[in-house]
Scaffold this active site. Structure first.
Site, PDB file in Angstrom:
ATOM      1  N   GLY A 177       0.810  -1.203   0.000  1.00  0.00           N
ATOM      2  CA  GLY A 177       0.000   0.000   0.000  1.00  0.00           C
ATOM      3  C   GLY A 177       0.848   1.260   0.000  1.00  0.00           C
ATOM      4  O   GLY A 177       2.029   1.242   0.348  1.00  0.00           O
ATOM      5  N   VAL A 178       0.237   2.375  -0.378  1.00  0.00           N
ATOM      6  CA  VAL A 178       0.945   3.639  -0.481  1.00  0.00           C
ATOM      7  C   VAL A 178       1.135   4.251   0.901  1.00  0.00           C
ATOM      8  O   VAL A 178       0.317   4.059   1.797  1.00  0.00           O
ATOM      9  CB  VAL A 178       0.179   4.611  -1.409  1.00  0.00           C
ATOM     10  CG1 VAL A 178      -1.148   5.025  -0.793  1.00  0.00           C
ATOM     11  CG2 VAL A 178       1.028   5.822  -1.749  1.00  0.00           C
ATOM     12  N   GLY A 179       2.241   4.981   1.072  1.00  0.00           N
ATOM     13  CA  GLY A 179       2.499   5.665   2.329  1.00  0.00           C
ATOM     14  C   GLY A 179       3.833   5.290   2.932  1.00  0.00           C
ATOM     15  O   GLY A 179       4.530   4.392   2.449  1.00  0.00           O
ATOM     16  N   GLU A 215      -0.706  -1.517  -6.975  1.00  0.00           N
ATOM     17  CA  GLU A 215      -1.316  -0.318  -7.550  1.00  0.00           C
ATOM     18  C   GLU A 215      -0.285   0.779  -7.732  1.00  0.00           C
ATOM     19  O   GLU A 215      -0.330   1.529  -8.697  1.00  0.00           O
ATOM     20  CB  GLU A 215      -2.425   0.193  -6.629  1.00  0.00           C
ATOM     21  CG  GLU A 215      -3.773  -0.408  -6.898  1.00  0.00           C
ATOM     22  CD  GLU A 215      -4.855   0.442  -6.301  1.00  0.00           C
ATOM     23  OE1 GLU A 215      -5.816   0.754  -7.024  1.00  0.00           O
ATOM     24  OE2 GLU A 215      -4.765   0.798  -5.116  1.00  0.00           O
ATOM     25  N   ASN A 249      -8.888   9.220   4.452  1.00  0.00           N
ATOM     26  CA  ASN A 249      -8.486   8.956   3.066  1.00  0.00           C
ATOM     27  C   ASN A 249      -9.368   7.858   2.503  1.00  0.00           C
ATOM     28  O   ASN A 249     -10.135   7.217   3.234  1.00  0.00           O
ATOM     29  CB  ASN A 249      -7.005   8.538   2.978  1.00  0.00           C
ATOM     30  CG  ASN A 249      -6.624   7.468   3.973  1.00  0.00           C
ATOM     31  OD1 ASN A 249      -5.821   7.707   4.863  1.00  0.00           O
ATOM     32  ND2 ASN A 249      -7.203   6.269   3.852  1.00  0.00           N
ATOM     33  N   GLY A 264      -7.307   0.696  -3.803  1.00  0.00           N
ATOM     34  CA  GLY A 264      -7.562  -0.669  -4.264  1.00  0.00           C
ATOM     35  C   GLY A 264      -7.178  -1.712  -3.247  1.00  0.00           C
ATOM     36  O   GLY A 264      -7.078  -2.898  -3.572  1.00  0.00           O
TER      37      GLY A 264
END
Length: 322
Positions: free
Chosen positions: A81-83, A107, A197, A201
């Site tokens: 995941g992003v971050g 993603e 947020n 996905g």
């Protein structure tokens, strides 16, 4: 037509389908504007010991799964995941001597993936976008010939296809805001109402991935908030789709365990020491006996206490039993 859909011909992260260009009617083109405006990307904060501990726990877990035969020796694609936490976890996987060279099917691609691709630790990456710092983007530009062969940017319909994610056996690693005692997780809302947020996905991956892992520090706001709570104030992924929870404290492997067994696993392995007594008290004395014990008045006491007093550690379940 729905009855004419075909299987996507993707059997590994490096398989490509379709065209590598977009067709445009020349009659519709008025002009071409060349631009060199730099990206305005944020820099990642340097991972601290807490975040790196989470990453090393994940690496040790996956290495043990591989040793036990649950993961093949050639490993499986990673979705991250992003971050900052996701980037740090991927960084820890890349530095682990127990994890072989691996691929990414995700993603987003972040700084750690770019660095490890250049070093050869990551062989290939597939994503819908690069969420990288300006420095990492310049490394991509400087090595465009290499990345053109090792990085594929796809549309989300392919990157997030449940069929493809399941076929590839993706290991999904995402970051929640909070998890409750039974494995439900909240990725999007603070105290039930405030939107932090979107979920992106993550649900596509954790519902269809071979292993679904959620990683988070055990506390936030200097310890005033616990990431492990009796009941999530909002649920994005249910207990049925969460296999493993990891904090800097340790790993709660929830696979094959019933609700109460899960709760003990989460409290003892993942909760911060400041919150373990409160969570034990809730599970053993406050929540009624049942398949999945919850006290409807006290279940959200952590959140209510934070809103009223600013610190979940001040929770007094007795206030909710009167």
């Amino acid at each position: 037509m729905w009855d004419n859909r075909e299987v996507m011909d993707i059997h590994s992260p490096y398989d490509r389908i379709g065209k590598d260009y977009v067709s445009i009617d020349p009659k519709k083109i008025v002009g071409v504007i060349e631009s060199n405006i730099p990206e305005e990307a944020r820099a990642f904060k340097e991972p601290d010991d807490e975040i790196m501990a989470i990453g090393h726990h994940v690496a040790d877990l996956l290495a043990n799964d591989m040793k036990c035969g649950r993961i093949p020796k050639q490993f499986l694609p990673i979705q991250s995941g992003v971050g900052a936490t996701g980037n740090a976890v991927l960084k820890a996987l890349g530095t682990s001597k127990l994890i072989p060279r691996f691929n990414v099917y995700s993603e987003v691609v972040q700084d750690a993936a770019i660095d490890y691709m250049l070093e050869g630790r990551i062989g290939y990456a597939s994503a819908t976008a690069m969420t990288v710092t300006n420095e990492a983007l310049q490394r991509v530009y400087a090595n465009m010939d290499y990345f053109s062969k090792h990085l594929t940017i796809r549309q989300s319909e392919i990157a997030n296809s449940p069929e493809v994610i399941r076929r590839l056996g993706v290991i999904a690693i995402n970051t929640p805001l909070e998890c409750d005692l039974y494995g439900n997780e909240n990725s999007s809302h603070v105290c039930g109402s405030a939107l932090m947020n979107g979920i992106g996905g993550s649900c596509d991956y954790e519902r269809n991935g071979y292993i679904s892992i959620f990683t988070t520090p055990s506390t936030a706001k200097g310890g005033k908030i616990s990431s492990l709570v009796p009941m999530c104030c909002h649920v994005d992924s249910t207990e049925h789709d969460v296999d493993i929870i990891v904090t800097e404290q340790g790993v709660a492997d929830l696979r094959g365990k019933g609700p109460v067994h899960r709760a003990h696993e989460i409290i003892e392995n993942c909760a911060h020491p400041d919150y373990k007594p409160l969570l034990r008290d809730y599970l053993e004395h406050i929540a009624p006996v049942g398949h999945q014990p919850q006290h409807m008045r006290a279940a959200l006491a952590f959140h209510d206490t934070f809103l009223r007093k600013g610190d979940m550690r001040l929770t007094d379940f007795g206030e909710y039993l009167k």
